[in-house]
Write a protein that holds these residues in place. Structure first.
Motif, short mmCIF file in Angstrom:
data_model
loop_
_atom_site.label_atom_id
_atom_site.label_comp_id
_atom_site.label_asym_id
_atom_site.label_seq_id
_atom_site.Cartn_x
_atom_site.Cartn_y
_atom_site.Cartn_z
N SER A 22 0.83 -1.21 0.00
CA SER A 22 0.00 0.00 0.00
C SER A 22 0.87 1.26 0.00
O SER A 22 0.52 2.26 -0.62
CB SER A 22 -0.95 0.01 1.20
N LEU A 80 -8.27 -3.46 -3.05
CA LEU A 80 -7.54 -2.60 -2.10
C LEU A 80 -7.19 -1.26 -2.77
O LEU A 80 -7.31 -0.19 -2.15
CB LEU A 80 -6.27 -3.29 -1.60
N ARG A 83 -10.03 1.01 -2.64
CA ARG A 83 -10.29 1.58 -1.30
C ARG A 83 -9.26 2.64 -0.93
O ARG A 83 -9.53 3.51 -0.12
CB ARG A 83 -10.30 0.45 -0.26
N ASP A 306 -2.60 -4.68 8.34
CA ASP A 306 -3.49 -4.88 7.20
C ASP A 306 -4.07 -3.52 6.79
O ASP A 306 -4.83 -2.91 7.53
CB ASP A 306 -4.62 -5.84 7.60
N ARG A 308 -6.38 -2.71 4.85
CA ARG A 308 -7.85 -2.65 4.81
C ARG A 308 -8.42 -2.35 6.18
O ARG A 308 -9.38 -1.59 6.33
CB ARG A 308 -8.41 -3.98 4.29
#
Ligand SMILES: [Zn+2]
Length: 512
Positions: A22, A80, A83, A306, A308
């Motif tokens: 990410s 992901l 998001r 994580d 998320r």
């Protein structure tokens, strides 16, 4: 029109995305958004790396075919990125035909040229790392990377003549200041290149590993996963199927990577490109890792973050902001929920959120929700002059940060302005101006605050796209889609704009 081509690595789909994935994508997204706002034609690419032994093993452990397994994982990455507001232009999977065709072409070119040769390989193989080692490289007879057991394997394979190009590469790195960044990584590679470079084994026998791209001149072999994956950077921008696009975008401006995959990207890849007659990318930038406290994150330690989970609990922009602001891009960072919450409460709730909310509250109270007109665009005193000068310098400060791929520098310059504006309210005490009937002074300062907030909302677009849109909404600014960095000029806010004060954007998080 100027072009900007930026890539993330292709993520290996043997496990779910974590904070490192990410981080790379948020960094690339920030640069891609910035370049679009600067008027560049941007190609921003991410994707998934789907071949190799580890994928085959994971698929087997789930009683799935490898293709069915990778088909089930690729959407998890796409979800992901959605998001996290990652505005990629293309998503490439190494199992796509458009990629496999280019890999085969590349192999054919190198084979005909004599840069690939068949040889017997005898070595110690580490399955989890998919690496061969020489006896001398083993540590206590274990894999030097992961310290697991290795097995001795003898087999016929194809080798790529890296050694032939070693001196070319050293010269290239030395003569291209921007090729490997930051400088510490460049020095790391130059020091690695002081030793003779071994030729790279680029095939695996199909009898042992069937999950890979076929080698066009040998039915007994498939392509080594690293050799296959790196080629995505040219297959995705039209090397074979769209020469016009390829001519426009290659060489890539930035390959963004984590520091653990520096060697394939700055040794194998530039040599592969040079050998087939292409230029290497302009810059390979290797960023640092996020640690948990002082520890490396790992599944076995159970301390993996994580993304998320972070996004659903703290919001996408708070997460993006933390990763980009907390450390200078390039060095390692230390992640903790406490640190994230502290940033949200101080920088987002106290500084930015508070400036927006109290400014709009005053516009509502003193001017019935309409941005008042300033007497003229000149400043009447030193405090105001300093504030407006700061706002006018925002443009070049952010450019400075982005050009050096230093996100915290850019964000710090925005926060300097926010903090100055908050102080400006205390110094000017608008409530006193209102009571003392200094209507013109009050109008001037309310205009200035709204104008600064407009500029901040534009400056934040690359870093925190959702917040930027919400701010623009509360400030009553129309045509948000059309905004660009050329709007970072003082005085563009129209008097009479009707604001829509909403709820505070970043409520404080109470810690029990
Ligand atoms: Zn290993």
């Amino acid at each position: 029109m100027k072009k900007f081509y930026i890539t993330t690595p292709l993520y290996y789909v043997n496990s779910a995305p974590h904070i490192g994935h990410s981080y790379t994508n948020i960094a690339c997204d920030t640069l891609a958004r910035y370049k679009r706002l600067m008027g560049y034609e941007v190609l921003f690419v991410t994707g998934t790396d789907e071949h190799g032994q580890k994928i085959k093993d994971v698929a087997e452990s789930k009683a799935m075919e490898p293709k069915a397994f990778v088909d089930s994982v690729a959407p998890i990455f796409k979800d992901l990125w959605k998001r996290l507001d990652i505005s990629y232009d293309d998503f490439i999977r190494t199992t796509e035909k458009r990629h496999e065709d280019v890999v085969k072409d590349t192999l054919n070119i190198l084979y005909k040229k004599g840069d690939l040769y068949e040889g017997e390989y005898s070595g110690w193989y580490c399955t989890p790392c998919e690496s061969f080692w020489t006896k001398a490289q083993l540590v206590d007879d274990l894999c030097p990377d992961c310290k697991r057991k290795v097995e001795e394997i003898k087999e016929k394979n194809f080798f790529f003549r890296l050694s032939k190009y070693q001196n070319w590469l050293i010269d290239y790195i030395n003569s291209h200041e921007d090729f490997i960044k930051p400088a510490i990584r460049k020095n790391e590679m130059l020091s690695f290149l002081k030793n003779p470079l071994n030729d790279l084994c680029i095939s695996r026998p199909a009898s042992r590993l069937s999950w890979g791209i076929d080698i066009p001149f040998s039915k007994d072999h498939v392509t080594y996963v690293w050799f296959d994956a790196l080629i995505n950077y040219i297959s995705v921008c039209g090397y074979k199927d769209n020469p016009e696009k390829f001519k426009k975008f290659w060489p890539a401006d930035i390959h963004m990577i984590g520091k653990d995959i520096l060697r394939p990207h700055t040794v194998y890849w530039p040599i592969m490109l040079h050998a087939i007659g292409l230029e290497p990318p302009m810059t390979v930038f290797a960023h640092g890792w996020w640690k948990m406290g002082g520890d490396k994150m790992s599944k076995s330690k159970g301390n993996v973050v994580d993304p998320r989970d972070m996004v659903s609990r703290f919001g996408v922009d708070a997460y993006r902001f933390f990763l980009l602001k907390e450390v200078q891009f390039g060095v390692d960072g230390s992640f903790s929920e406490e640190a994230l919450i502290a940033r949200i409460n101080s920088d987002l709730a106290n500084d930015l959120g508070n400036l927006l909310h109290r400014s709009l509250t005053m516009v509502e109270k003193y001017f019935a929700e309409f941005v008042p007109e300033r007497r003229d665009l000149k400043y009447s005193d030193e405090i105001t002059k300093a504030l407006i000068d700061k706002a006018c310098g925002l443009d070049s400060e952010i450019k400075k940060g982005m050009d050096s791929i230093d996100f915290s520098y850019g964000l710090n310059s925005i926060w300097d302005l926010i903090n100055m504006a908050n102080k400006f309210i205390e110094q000017k005490a608008p409530w006193k101006l209102a009571k003392g009937n200094k209507q013109d002074d009050l109008k001037d300062m309310m205009y200035d605050l709204c104008e600064i907030l407009r500029m901040v909302s534009i400056a934040l677009m690359p870093f925190m796209p959702d917040t930027s849109v919400k701010m623009a909404g509360q400030l009553g600014l129309g045509d948000i889609e059309k905004r660009s960095f050329s709007d970072l000029k003082w005085g563009l806010l129209k008097p009479g704009t009707k604001i829509n004060k909403g709820t505070p954007l970043f409520p404080r998080i109470e810690v029990n």
